[in-house]
Structure formats: structure tokens, C-alpha cells
Motif scaffolding. Sequence first.
Motif, short mmCIF file in Angstrom:
data_model
loop_
_atom_site.label_atom_id
_atom_site.label_comp_id
_atom_site.label_asym_id
_atom_site.label_seq_id
_atom_site.Cartn_x
_atom_site.Cartn_y
_atom_site.Cartn_z
N SER A 76 -88.07 16.76 3.86
CA SER A 76 -87.92 18.21 3.94
C SER A 76 -86.74 18.67 4.79
CB SER A 76 -89.20 18.85 4.49
OG SER A 76 -90.29 18.59 3.64
N LEU A 79 -83.19 14.75 3.59
CA LEU A 79 -82.86 14.64 2.16
C LEU A 79 -82.59 16.02 1.55
CD1 LEU A 79 -85.28 11.89 0.78
CD2 LEU A 79 -82.80 11.76 1.04
N ALA A 80 -83.30 17.03 2.04
CA ALA A 80 -83.06 18.38 1.51
C ALA A 80 -81.63 18.81 1.78
CB ALA A 80 -84.05 19.36 2.15
N LEU A 82 -79.05 16.77 2.33
CA LEU A 82 -78.18 15.90 1.54
C LEU A 82 -78.07 16.41 0.10
CD1 LEU A 82 -76.62 13.10 1.39
CD2 LEU A 82 -78.78 12.16 0.55
N ARG A 83 -79.19 16.76 -0.49
CA ARG A 83 -79.20 17.19 -1.89
C ARG A 83 -78.63 18.59 -2.05
NH1 ARG A 83 -84.96 14.15 -3.18
NH2 ARG A 83 -84.02 12.07 -3.22
N GLU A 84 -78.73 19.40 -1.03
CA GLU A 84 -78.11 20.72 -1.08
C GLU A 84 -76.59 20.61 -1.16
OE1 GLU A 84 -77.73 24.72 1.76
OE2 GLU A 84 -79.17 23.12 2.25
N HIS A 85 -76.08 19.49 -0.63
CA HIS A 85 -74.62 19.28 -0.62
C HIS A 85 -74.27 18.02 -1.42
CE1 HIS A 85 -74.13 22.44 2.38
NE2 HIS A 85 -75.17 21.95 2.99
N ALA A 86 -74.89 17.87 -2.57
CA ALA A 86 -74.67 16.70 -3.41
C ALA A 86 -73.19 16.51 -3.71
CB ALA A 86 -75.45 16.86 -4.72
N GLU A 123 -75.97 6.10 0.82
CA GLU A 123 -75.64 7.53 0.76
C GLU A 123 -74.40 7.82 1.60
OE1 GLU A 123 -76.99 9.50 -1.23
OE2 GLU A 123 -79.03 8.81 -1.65
N VAL A 267 -89.91 9.94 0.08
CA VAL A 267 -88.89 10.25 -0.92
C VAL A 267 -89.56 10.98 -2.09
CG1 VAL A 267 -87.16 9.30 -2.48
CG2 VAL A 267 -87.59 8.20 -0.26
N PRO A 270 -88.96 11.99 -8.96
CA PRO A 270 -88.14 12.82 -9.86
C PRO A 270 -88.90 14.06 -10.30
CG PRO A 270 -88.05 10.51 -10.49
CD PRO A 270 -89.11 10.61 -9.44
N ASP A 271 -88.17 15.12 -10.61
CA ASP A 271 -88.80 16.39 -10.98
C ASP A 271 -89.75 16.25 -12.16
OD1 ASP A 271 -87.44 17.65 -8.96
OD2 ASP A 271 -85.83 18.41 -10.24
#
Length: 320
Positions: A76, A79-80, A82-86, A123, A267, A270-271
Motif C-alpha cells: 500500500s 509498491l503503490a 512504484l506503480r504510480e510512476h511506472a 525494479e 504483492v 493481477p487485476d
Amino acid sequence: MTGFDHIGLLYRDEDEYAAGCAAFLRQALAAEEPAMVAVPGGNGELIRARLGSDAHRVVFRDMSVAGRNPGRIIPSVLLAFLREHAGRRVWIIGEPIWDGRSEIEYPACAQHEALINAVFAGEEAAILCPYDVARLNPEAVADAHRTHPVMQDATGVWDSPAYTDPIETAAAFDVPLPAPPPAAAAYRFEGLRALPALRAFLTREALAAGLGGRRLSEMLIAVNELATNTGEYTDGTGTVTVWTEHGTLVCQIDDGGRIADPLAGRVPPPDHATHGRGLLIAHEFADLVRIHRHSRGTSIRLHFALSPEREPAVRRRTAR
């Protein structure tokens, strides 16, 4: 700098803290890469002050809120971001261990630090974790050397000779839980058809303890998710034990199953996945989650503060 870097920053006073954190962040700002600070309470203000006019370019979060449950930090918070700034390298200061963390919280904190290395392998990220060597228990500082490949203090940076395999290190903190009190209420259930009766039992116990409203709903969802896992992945038989201690409602679920994946609950799946979110949901809602794998199966203990002012477990100083 490329790839993943996980650095343990040892500091002895506020000046060393602010200087080390600001130097790290200025690397991100110079490269025009996203940066986040997740530290407890007023520590963020020390960093803001040292950054000066550049502070607005950094995202700040209070780790005592966002990371109150250490198991929530990877999915939360880290990773959140990291993924916000893929597609970009991210820079994060995360301080999950501070003076005031309770004894029962500490193994979950140390596991979190170890598992970061497994989750973020490959990553594009740099994570700096400050450790207050003047106030933390010496064992916590020693553990920092085991969970961080690189260490740093005011004198320099070096590879940690104590760093070991993150999965093995995390497993070493899977220690037995204290026994529930003899008077704790227990409910044995079998199969998914028993879940409505289990929820009714939990509701009665929670209301009697003073847990209601949104927090009651979150507790019911979290325990129901874990009980569903018991029904789907074991022989279907489990026991939920409930009691209060030090301003928290504690719910423990025991069954004969084994959680094989050491990253379960850390982790997000997947959606499109229809399973695999039970532990993730428990981490999101509970103030603390402790998991103990043993020869008879697995025990998962969830803590829910009975009021916002209360801490999720016994507060015991970790200072020398």
C-alpha cells in the motif's frame, strides 16, 4: 544509479538524520525522478526543513499511520508509489522501525525489511531505511545489517557482510505467538457454510469489547477472508479465538493449512485474478498482523485498536 538499492541509514541524532535523508533525496531531485518520504511523526518535518524550498517536490506520508501495520507497507505504500510512476526510477525513504514500536510488532517489522529485497528485486528503485542507533535496541540495529545489502552512516557507505537471503531472513522472524489468555472466547467452524455463524460470534464479541462502526465491518471482512481461505485451502476446519489486550481487540485464526508463498499478502495479484487477496485485505484493515507457521498448521493473529488514540499492541521502549 540503476536497478534496486536497499540502504540502511544509521543515525545518532537529528542532524545526522536530516543530512543523510536530504542527501539521498537530492539525488532524486537532481535526476528529476519521483521521491517519497514515509517516516513517523515529526521526523518528516526534520527532512522538510533540511530540503528547504525543494520539499514541495517530495511526497510525504506519516509512517505511523500508513505503516502502522508493517505488513501493509510493501503493497500500500512502496509498491503503490512504484506503480504510480511506472517506467521511472523511484526514490523512497521508509522508516518502519522506530523507538516505541512494540515487542509484538517488531518481528513483523523485521520481516517487512527482509522481504523488500525479494519484492523489489529487478525494479528501478532506491529505498533508504533510517535506524536510530542511539535509541533502538542493539538487536534491531544488528538486524538492519541482515536485511539491508548496503549500510550507510555519517562516515560513509559499505556493503553489509551480514546481509543474507531475504526469504531465509524473513523466515527467521516467524516466531511463536504468545498464547491467548485462558478466558478468551473461541469458536470452532467447519466449511464455508459456517461463516455466517462465525460472523455472528465475532460481532457479539467485538461489540462487547467496544469495537463498532467501520472498524467492526473491517474486522469482519478481514477475518471472513481468512476463514474463507481455511474453507477453500485446508480440510475446512478452523478455530477463531477472540480477546482484548492493551486497548485492542485480538482475533486469531488457527487451521491445519500452510502458507507456502512467503510473499503472500505483500504483492497484490493481477487485476484479473479471482483469488489471492485474503491476506492482502487482512493487512489493509488490521493494525497489526502476525503469522506463525508451525508443525500443526498456521496461526494468524489480527489486532484492531479499540479507539484511534490507542496503539495496536503493548508499547514497550526499545531504547537501551
